[in-house]
Design a protein around this motif. Structure first.
Motif, PDB file in Angstrom:
ATOM      1  N   LEU A   3       0.836  -1.204   0.000  1.00  0.00           N
ATOM      2  CA  LEU A   3       0.000   0.000   0.000  1.00  0.00           C
ATOM      3  C   LEU A   3       0.869   1.251   0.000  1.00  0.00           C
ATOM      4  O   LEU A   3       0.695   2.157   0.823  1.00  0.00           O
ATOM      5  N   THR A   4       1.794   1.326  -0.944  1.00  0.00           N
ATOM      6  CA  THR A   4       2.631   2.506  -1.116  1.00  0.00           C
ATOM      7  C   THR A   4       2.047   3.359  -2.244  1.00  0.00           C
ATOM      8  O   THR A   4       1.249   2.871  -3.053  1.00  0.00           O
ATOM      9  N   PRO A   5       2.419   4.634  -2.315  1.00  0.00           N
ATOM     10  CA  PRO A   5       1.894   5.463  -3.412  1.00  0.00           C
ATOM     11  C   PRO A   5       2.148   4.856  -4.788  1.00  0.00           C
ATOM     12  O   PRO A   5       1.316   4.975  -5.682  1.00  0.00           O
ATOM     13  N   ARG A   6       3.277   4.191  -4.972  1.00  0.00           N
ATOM     14  CA  ARG A   6       3.587   3.628  -6.282  1.00  0.00           C
ATOM     15  C   ARG A   6       2.784   2.365  -6.570  1.00  0.00           C
ATOM     16  O   ARG A   6       2.378   2.128  -7.713  1.00  0.00           O
ATOM     17  N   HIS A   7       2.535   1.548  -5.551  1.00  0.00           N
ATOM     18  CA  HIS A   7       1.993   0.217  -5.817  1.00  0.00           C
ATOM     19  C   HIS A   7       0.569  -0.024  -5.305  1.00  0.00           C
ATOM     20  O   HIS A   7       0.025  -1.106  -5.523  1.00  0.00           O
ATOM     21  N   ALA A   8      -0.035   0.938  -4.634  1.00  0.00           N
ATOM     22  CA  ALA A   8      -1.376   0.715  -4.083  1.00  0.00           C
ATOM     23  C   ALA A   8      -2.369   0.306  -5.163  1.00  0.00           C
ATOM     24  O   ALA A   8      -3.199  -0.585  -4.958  1.00  0.00           O
ATOM     25  N   ALA A   9      -2.299   0.937  -6.316  1.00  0.00           N
ATOM     26  CA  ALA A   9      -3.215   0.601  -7.417  1.00  0.00           C
ATOM     27  C   ALA A   9      -2.640  -0.501  -8.297  1.00  0.00           C
ATOM     28  O   ALA A   9      -3.319  -1.484  -8.592  1.00  0.00           O
ATOM     29  N   PHE A  10      -1.383  -0.361  -8.692  1.00  0.00           N
ATOM     30  CA  PHE A  10      -0.785  -1.324  -9.622  1.00  0.00           C
ATOM     31  C   PHE A  10      -0.679  -2.719  -8.991  1.00  0.00           C
ATOM     32  O   PHE A  10      -0.867  -3.730  -9.675  1.00  0.00           O
ATOM     33  N   GLY A  11      -0.394  -2.780  -7.712  1.00  0.00           N
ATOM     34  CA  GLY A  11      -0.250  -4.069  -7.047  1.00  0.00           C
ATOM     35  C   GLY A  11      -1.522  -4.591  -6.414  1.00  0.00           C
ATOM     36  O   GLY A  11      -1.494  -5.640  -5.758  1.00  0.00           O
ATOM     37  N   TRP A  12      -2.643  -3.907  -6.627  1.00  0.00           N
ATOM     38  CA  TRP A  12      -3.910  -4.302  -5.995  1.00  0.00           C
ATOM     39  C   TRP A  12      -4.293  -5.728  -6.365  1.00  0.00           C
ATOM     40  O   TRP A  12      -4.644  -6.534  -5.487  1.00  0.00           O
ATOM     41  N   ALA A  13      -4.246  -6.075  -7.625  1.00  0.00           N
ATOM     42  CA  ALA A  13      -4.671  -7.411  -8.063  1.00  0.00           C
ATOM     43  C   ALA A  13      -3.776  -8.491  -7.475  1.00  0.00           C
ATOM     44  O   ALA A  13      -4.258  -9.547  -7.030  1.00  0.00           O
ATOM     45  N   ALA A  14      -2.469  -8.253  -7.459  1.00  0.00           N
ATOM     46  CA  ALA A  14      -1.543  -9.241  -6.908  1.00  0.00           C
ATOM     47  C   ALA A  14      -1.817  -9.483  -5.430  1.00  0.00           C
ATOM     48  O   ALA A  14      -1.844 -10.635  -4.972  1.00  0.00           O
ATOM     49  N   ALA A  15      -2.027  -8.400  -4.674  1.00  0.00           N
ATOM     50  CA  ALA A  15      -2.272  -8.541  -3.241  1.00  0.00           C
ATOM     51  C   ALA A  15      -3.582  -9.262  -2.964  1.00  0.00           C
ATOM     52  O   ALA A  15      -3.655 -10.160  -2.119  1.00  0.00           O
ATOM     53  N   ARG A  16      -4.644  -8.886  -3.689  1.00  0.00           N
ATOM     54  CA  ARG A  16      -5.960  -9.499  -3.433  1.00  0.00           C
ATOM     55  C   ARG A  16      -5.980 -10.972  -3.857  1.00  0.00           C
ATOM     56  O   ARG A  16      -6.510 -11.822  -3.147  1.00  0.00           O
ATOM     57  N   LEU A  17      -5.412 -11.277  -5.023  1.00  0.00           N
ATOM     58  CA  LEU A  17      -5.430 -12.663  -5.485  1.00  0.00           C
ATOM     59  C   LEU A  17      -4.540 -13.543  -4.609  1.00  0.00           C
ATOM     60  O   LEU A  17      -4.866 -14.713  -4.367  1.00  0.00           O
ATOM     61  N   ASP A  18      -3.443 -12.990  -4.107  1.00  0.00           N
ATOM     62  CA  ASP A  18      -2.582 -13.748  -3.205  1.00  0.00           C
ATOM     63  C   ASP A  18      -3.329 -14.075  -1.910  1.00  0.00           C
ATOM     64  O   ASP A  18      -3.182 -15.172  -1.357  1.00  0.00           O
ATOM     65  N   ASP A  19      -4.134 -13.125  -1.431  1.00  0.00           N
ATOM     66  CA  ASP A  19      -4.955 -13.393  -0.249  1.00  0.00           C
ATOM     67  C   ASP A  19      -5.900 -14.565  -0.502  1.00  0.00           C
ATOM     68  O   ASP A  19      -6.082 -15.428   0.362  1.00  0.00           O
TER      69      ASP A  19
END
Length: 300
Positions: free
Chosen positions: A176-192
């Motif tokens: 949840l950093t300014p750079r990755h909050a949006a771009f990494g959203w799918a990776a974080a949610r699918l990993d969960d």
């Protein structure tokens, strides 16, 4: 194949002679998602671009797993590939190294635990080093051993390779950093999602094997910042009779996390880390035992 892969990883781990000469698949996965991050994580629609990057990443590695599995009479190769993507021996060795270093000197313990955690280690006392090692052991037991074995049992090498690619993507851009909050959203949610069952399975195995109390595990797990990591951590804390989590620092910023199993021992050291290593191997042996009937069911 699952049984053989678990045994091969447990026996050999990650041989230095091999991975000093060739990049480990996990390293290649990390480089791939970093390249997509540099290429796509800019401008507008970053969440959509992150979904596209993740889809490409998973398709590449899932496809690679399928290609290996599709080779005729390639059972030995598939077993070797699966063993490479499991991390039992490597995890146990890294956690054991913390206990060994901590017995020599506190600065050496801090250096050893810095290899497996992302928090600040320079000012840790002995108990904080031990807690960090135990937490890392529990969380990575789920992510690096139980979850890969689970997905291999479900879908063979393609599912295992895709899972490892997903987990690497989450570790690289799922913040949840300014750079990755949006771009990494799918990776974080699918990993969960991918770790939902394995995390709870890990906790169940720990509690059953150590005859530890179940009471309060779910409540403490739900207070964790991750929807999954709290389960194996809370279970390990009860199995070992220690308190884990608590205050820590990231990038010089203090974070006041509550203790997990707060009634457990807090003045801990290398002996408790050694017990955590024994816990890792006990769960691994249970996985080996469980893999035999799972393999039989798949054959039937």
């Amino acid at each position: 194949m699952l049984t053989l892969a678990l045994l091969l990883d447990g026996a050999l781990g990650e041989p230095r002679w091999l991975w000093s000469r060739a990049p480990h698949p996990a390293v290649l996965m990390g480089r791939g998602i970093e390249a997509l991050d540099r290429r796509l994580n800019r401008g507008s629609a970053r969440r959509a671009k992150g979904i596209l990057a993740l889809a490409l990443h998973l398709a590449l590695w899932g496809g690679a797993g399928w290609a290996v599995a599709a080779i005729p009479d390639a059972g030995v190769l598939e077993v070797a590939a699966a063993a490479i993507l499991l991390a039992q021996r490597s995890l146990a060795d890294h956690v054991a190294a913390v206990a060994t270093a901590l017995r020599r000197a506190l600065p050496e313990g801090r250096a050893a635990v810095a290899m497996i955690v992302g928090r600040d280690t320079a000012a840790m006392d002995e108990a904080q080093v031990a807690r960090a090692a135990i937490e890392s052991a529990a969380e990575n037991l789920s992510d690096g051993v139980v979850a890969p074995a689970f997905w291999f049992a479900v879908g063979g090498l393609p599912a295992l390779a895709a899972y490892k690619a997903l987990n690497t993507a989450d570790s690289t851009i799922g913040y949840l950093t300014p750079r990755h909050a949006a771009f990494g959203w799918a990776a974080a949610r699918l990993d969960d999602v991918a770790n939902w069952i394995p995390a709870r399975l890990t906790a169940a195995l720990i509690l059953l094997l150590h005859r530890a109390p179940w009471r309060g595990v779910a409540a403490e797990a739900h207070r964790h910042r991750s929807p999954n990591a709290g389960w194996p951590e809370a279970a390990a804390a009860r199995a070992l009779g220690v308190a884990v989590s608590g205050p820590r620092s990231y990038g010089g910023v203090e974070e006041n996390h509550p203790f997990v199993n707060p009634e457990g021992a807090r003045s801990i050291g290398p002996a408790e880390v050694d017990r955590a290593v024994a816990l890792l191997w006990r769960v691994w042996w249970a996985l080996v035992a469980l893999s035999v009937p799972v393999s039989a069911l798949r054959l039937l």
